[in-house]
Design a protein around this motif. Structure first.
Motif, PDB file in Angstrom:
ATOM      1  N   LEU A 265      53.933  40.798  36.586  1.00 33.25           N
ATOM      2  CA  LEU A 265      53.313  40.258  37.794  1.00 33.25           C
ATOM      3  C   LEU A 265      54.205  40.481  39.018  1.00 33.25           C
ATOM      4  O   LEU A 265      53.709  40.728  40.122  1.00 33.25           O
TER       5      LEU A 265
ATOM      6  N   ARG B 152      50.644  42.801  45.585  1.00 32.82           N
ATOM      7  CA  ARG B 152      50.319  41.423  45.939  1.00 32.82           C
ATOM      8  C   ARG B 152      48.835  41.115  45.761  1.00 32.82           C
ATOM      9  O   ARG B 152      48.458  40.053  45.288  1.00 32.82           O
TER      10      ARG B 152
ATOM     11  N   SER C 179      48.071  40.363  41.960  1.00 35.95           N
ATOM     12  CA  SER C 179      48.492  39.066  41.434  1.00 35.95           C
ATOM     13  C   SER C 179      47.697  37.953  42.109  1.00 35.95           C
ATOM     14  O   SER C 179      47.363  36.942  41.490  1.00 35.95           O
TER      15      SER C 179
ATOM     16  N   GLU D 159      44.640  38.223  43.027  1.00 34.46           N
ATOM     17  CA  GLU D 159      43.302  38.244  42.394  1.00 34.46           C
ATOM     18  C   GLU D 159      43.326  37.454  41.084  1.00 34.46           C
ATOM     19  O   GLU D 159      42.417  36.660  40.810  1.00 34.46           O
ATOM     20  N   LEU D 160      44.392  37.614  40.300  1.00 38.62           N
ATOM     21  CA  LEU D 160      44.509  36.849  39.048  1.00 38.62           C
ATOM     22  C   LEU D 160      44.554  35.356  39.356  1.00 38.62           C
ATOM     23  O   LEU D 160      43.844  34.555  38.744  1.00 38.62           O
ATOM     24  N   ALA D 161      45.377  34.995  40.347  1.00 43.59           N
ATOM     25  CA  ALA D 161      45.523  33.585  40.703  1.00 43.59           C
ATOM     26  C   ALA D 161      44.193  32.999  41.164  1.00 43.59           C
ATOM     27  O   ALA D 161      43.787  31.920  40.742  1.00 43.59           O
TER      28      ALA D 161
END
Lengths: 202, 202
Positions: free
Chosen positions: A33, A38, A41, A43-45
């Motif tokens: 990650l 940026r 990561s 998008e995952l969050a």
């Protein structure tokens, strides 16, 4: 395992709370990650954050849904007289992938497990009874996992359905050799089921 | 694999971009997150988001750090005359776990790989040259992975250090049998190294 950097340790710990992710995998994911762009990561969050806000459970079958009734229960093309009873929402997805079942589902959210203090009342069993009472149901397919607890839960549901005294067929998924398996490596219990349920070739 | 629910598919896709997570694991993680308490999934999201904001790379060794100089480079107790050269920040963590190395590090961020168009200029090699030129360095331990590319990168760095014509020792991590391994299952290349580097018991 401590990196001495709080922001790293925090994400490693958060990853470790997920199933199947041990300390080393959690570390590898975290460092990946850090290297990611940026946007990725973020998008995952944001996807992880949104997952709770956009979802609810279907008021009929308790599958995970974005509306009060899931896409399966609200699909008029499906056979509403057959209900397949599963342990978890993920099981619905697995059976849907096979594309062979065209009835509806009922998600129990677990199995009866006295050790974990999970009784029938902790599962969506009374809701299943209500569905059978209030609707014209022809068949209940019990698709709990082929484990001790899954079997015990299946028995409980069978007895409950028989007690209702409605002419409902009750079935259980067949047990036997998994496709592509090697008899030499198959466990005894599976072999016993495969032998007992053998089918004639004539 | 499609769940027909956008918020689920979005998180499944985000998880799948992480290393070692295939479609089924991504799905399992997603459904686990749905079942988690809101605070827990929010903690994962926020930790993932914060990981980029709080971190930078050390201006000396390029290890991941929260300050301009990492905790290892700014530790006066460490031997600044020995530099251990590794491929990735995760390798620093692995060597620190062994608690046996008390020198400094230099992180390359990869290995030379012509196929992937990664040459020496894409790695922190000129920065390593500068460190050796500007500081009193006694030994460079090359700790790239024991792979073809790791070996090629090690050779390149060795040649580069020799060219500097400073009296710097150059070493490479020993290769041989991993602890707890079974000779029967060890690969040929490892056995060749274990035999060639055998040590006298007398």
């Amino acid at each position: 395992m401590n990196s001495s950097l709080p922001s790293i340790d925090r994400l490693v710990e958060a990853f470790q709370r997920l199933p199947g992710i041990g300390p080393k995998s959690a570390q590898r994911l975290t460092y990946h990650l850090i290297k990611m762009k940026r946007e990725e990561s973020a998008e995952l969050a944001s996807a992880a954050l949104g997952i709770k806000d956009n979802l609810t459970t279907c008021e009929i079958c308790f599958n995970i849904s974005e509306k009060s009734q899931c896409s399966i229960c609200s699909d008029n093309e499906r056979n509403s007289q057959i209900i397949c009873v599963v342990e978890e929402p993920l099981n619905v997805l697995a059976i849907e992938r096979s594309k062979i079942f065209k009835g509806l589902y009922h998600v129990l959210y677990g199995v009866i497990s006295p050790v974990d203090a999970i009784g029938p009342d902790n599962l969506k069993i009374s809701e299943l009874t209500q569905r059978i009472k209030n609707n014209e149901i022809k068949e209940i397919i019990i698709a709990t996992n082929p484990t001790l607890r899954g079997e015990a839960t299946a028995s409980y549901i069978r007895d409950m359905v028989l007690e209702l005294d409605k002419s409902v067929e009750i079935s259980r998924l067949a047990r036997g050799l998994p496709s592509g398996s090697d008899i030499e490596y198959v466990d005894d219990s599976t072999l016993v089921h495969a032998l007992n349920s053998r089918s004639s070739l004539k």
